[in-house]
Design a protein around this motif. Structure first.
Motif, mmCIF file in Angstrom:
data_model
loop_
_atom_site.group_PDB
_atom_site.id
_atom_site.type_symbol
_atom_site.label_atom_id
_atom_site.label_comp_id
_atom_site.label_asym_id
_atom_site.label_seq_id
_atom_site.Cartn_x
_atom_site.Cartn_y
_atom_site.Cartn_z
ATOM 1 N N VAL A 26 -12.843 -0.706 5.264
ATOM 2 C CA VAL A 26 -11.726 -0.705 4.643
ATOM 3 C C VAL A 26 -11.368 -1.627 3.492
ATOM 4 N N ASP A 30 -7.241 0.701 0.481
ATOM 5 C CA ASP A 30 -7.559 1.718 1.394
ATOM 6 C C ASP A 30 -6.435 1.652 2.907
ATOM 7 N N VAL A 31 -6.438 2.830 3.508
ATOM 8 C CA VAL A 31 -5.889 2.891 4.661
ATOM 9 C C VAL A 31 -6.957 3.513 5.563
ATOM 10 N N GLN A 32 -7.209 3.169 6.929
ATOM 11 C CA GLN A 32 -7.840 4.037 7.846
ATOM 12 C C GLN A 32 -7.032 4.676 8.779
ATOM 13 N N VAL A 69 -2.185 5.649 11.128
ATOM 14 C CA VAL A 69 -2.814 4.321 10.623
ATOM 15 C C VAL A 69 -3.179 3.406 11.332
ATOM 16 N N VAL A 72 -4.991 -1.409 7.130
ATOM 17 C CA VAL A 72 -4.732 -1.368 5.926
ATOM 18 C C VAL A 72 -5.319 -2.164 4.964
ATOM 19 N N VAL A 76 -2.586 -2.942 -0.058
ATOM 20 C CA VAL A 76 -1.605 -1.592 0.477
ATOM 21 C C VAL A 76 -0.290 -2.063 0.463
ATOM 22 N N PHE A 79 1.878 1.796 3.142
ATOM 23 C CA PHE A 79 1.356 2.292 4.460
ATOM 24 C C PHE A 79 1.448 0.800 5.306
ATOM 25 N N LYS A 80 1.595 1.092 6.738
ATOM 26 C CA LYS A 80 1.261 -0.069 7.564
ATOM 27 C C LYS A 80 0.828 0.641 8.908
ATOM 28 N N GLU A 140 -5.066 4.615 -0.431
ATOM 29 C CA GLU A 140 -3.575 4.769 -0.087
ATOM 30 C C GLU A 140 -3.002 5.890 -1.294
#
Length: 348
Positions: A26, A30-32, A69, A72, A76, A79-80, A140
């Motif tokens: 990540v 990025d978001v995973q 998600v 993060v 980012v 998103f959370k 993201e």
């Protein structure tokens, strides 16, 4: 790197089978996402079989990805962990050309990075792997938010079938006062009917199969026309403002152009294997147009998902175990699905 597991075709025409691989770590932006569901698109099978262009193998298909998600990057902002999120057909673009700056990443002048069966040429030039897997790492700016109001499994097909039909309807401003014909009633067609109705158009389904009339009416279509019946076809000649063509099989474009009014537009979102063939006078006699539309950009995809949340629109799906993917492909080719298969990734 992040250990991942998925289903992959190791070579062209191969049967999908379990395959361990790695996702990138990540990064800052990025978001995973833990993948919970992934829709099954006809293009998945087409790309496994090299129907469009030579594929990159091993290939993990899937570009209708939804989940939650789990991590993060430190830069980012949107998103959370815990958010519902999705990834569609796009994994990257140059971000610099005029098309990208206008929110039309799908038409990037440098060429997009597809979610699978591509090379991530703007990052590390490594192959991309899709959603028939347990996790994905995405920039993201190529992830979208999903409402908690909707059935998550039924949202998955919106990331391809949904945006592919929503985008042209919005671009041509289809709505109240328009007569819209939807050609073909499958995964794309049933979404086109739902969006056409929600946008206020009068919707007619065109199909070669009389058996689909009850399905069309169940979806809310106002009219149904069997296009193998000359009398029914004659009755709707010069009738429609727009035809949204979702058919991927060979068909007679001259016939359907005859159903358009003056200045009518025939919009292609299906990919017929033999291409588009039309007589010049089918266009000239009525100032008609044939147009094409690919998927939408990320901003428009988010708009579509928000529209769906506001209007309670999702795909009609059949949830499957991933071990049954080839049975699903066989049924999909026969049109034996109402209207989209979605893989429950808990079965991986």
């Amino acid at each position: 790197m992040i250990a991942a597991k998925g289903y992959a075709a190791l070579k062209v025409h191969d049967q999908l089978a379990p395959w361990p691989f790695e996702r990138r770590a990540v990064g800052a932006h990025d978001v995973q996402i833990e993948i919970l569901y992934c829709g099954v698109c006809h293009s998945d099978l087409a790309q496994i079989n090299d129907e469009w262009f030579p594929g990159i193998f091993p290939m993990v298909p899937g570009h209708e990805i939804v989940g939650r998600v789990v991590a993060v990057g430190d830069q980012v902002k949107g998103f959370k962990p815990g958010d519902l999120a999705g990834v569609g057909t796009l994994a990257g673009s140059c971000g610099k050309c005029s098309r990208c700056r206008e929110g039309q990443e799908q038409y990037c002048a440098e060429g997009v990075v597809p979610t699978y069966n591509g090379l991530d040429k703007f990052r590390d030039n490594l192959p991309t792997y899709g959603g028939y897997s347990d996790t994905i790492v995405a920039d993201e700016s190529f992830a979208v938010h999903i409402s908690e109001k909707l059935s998550l499994a039924a949202v998955a097909p919106l990331l391809c079938a949904g945006i592919t039909t929503y985008s042209p309807l919005k671009h041509w401003k289809v709505g109240k006062g328009h007569k819209l014909a939807v050609l073909g009633l499958g995964g794309l067609g049933h979404m086109a009917v739902k969006f056409g109705l929600a946008l206020g158009a009068e919707v007619t389904v065109l199909s070669t199969s009389p058996k689909k009339e009850s399905d069309a009416k169940e979806l809310g279509a106002h009219h149904f026309v069997v296009t193998t019946d000359p009398a029914q076809v004659a009755a709707v000649s010069d009738s429609f403002d727009f035809i949204l063509d979702t058919v991927a099989a060979p068909h007679d474009f001259d016939l359907y152009l005859s159903l358009l009014k003056v200045d009518g537009v025939h919009i292609c979102v299906g990919v017929p294997p033999e291409g588009i063939h039309v007589k010049a006078f089918s266009l000239l006699a009525g100032r008609k147009a044939i147009a094409g539309s690919a998927t939408g950009g990320i901003k428009e995809t988010q708009e579509m998902l928000d529209f769906c949340a506001a209007h309670n629109i999702v795909a009609d799906i059949e949830l499957i175990d991933i071990k049954d993917i080839h049975t699903a492909y066989e049924r999909m080719l026969k049109g034996d699905v109402r209207y989209r298969f979605v893989i429950d990734m808990a079965t991986l």
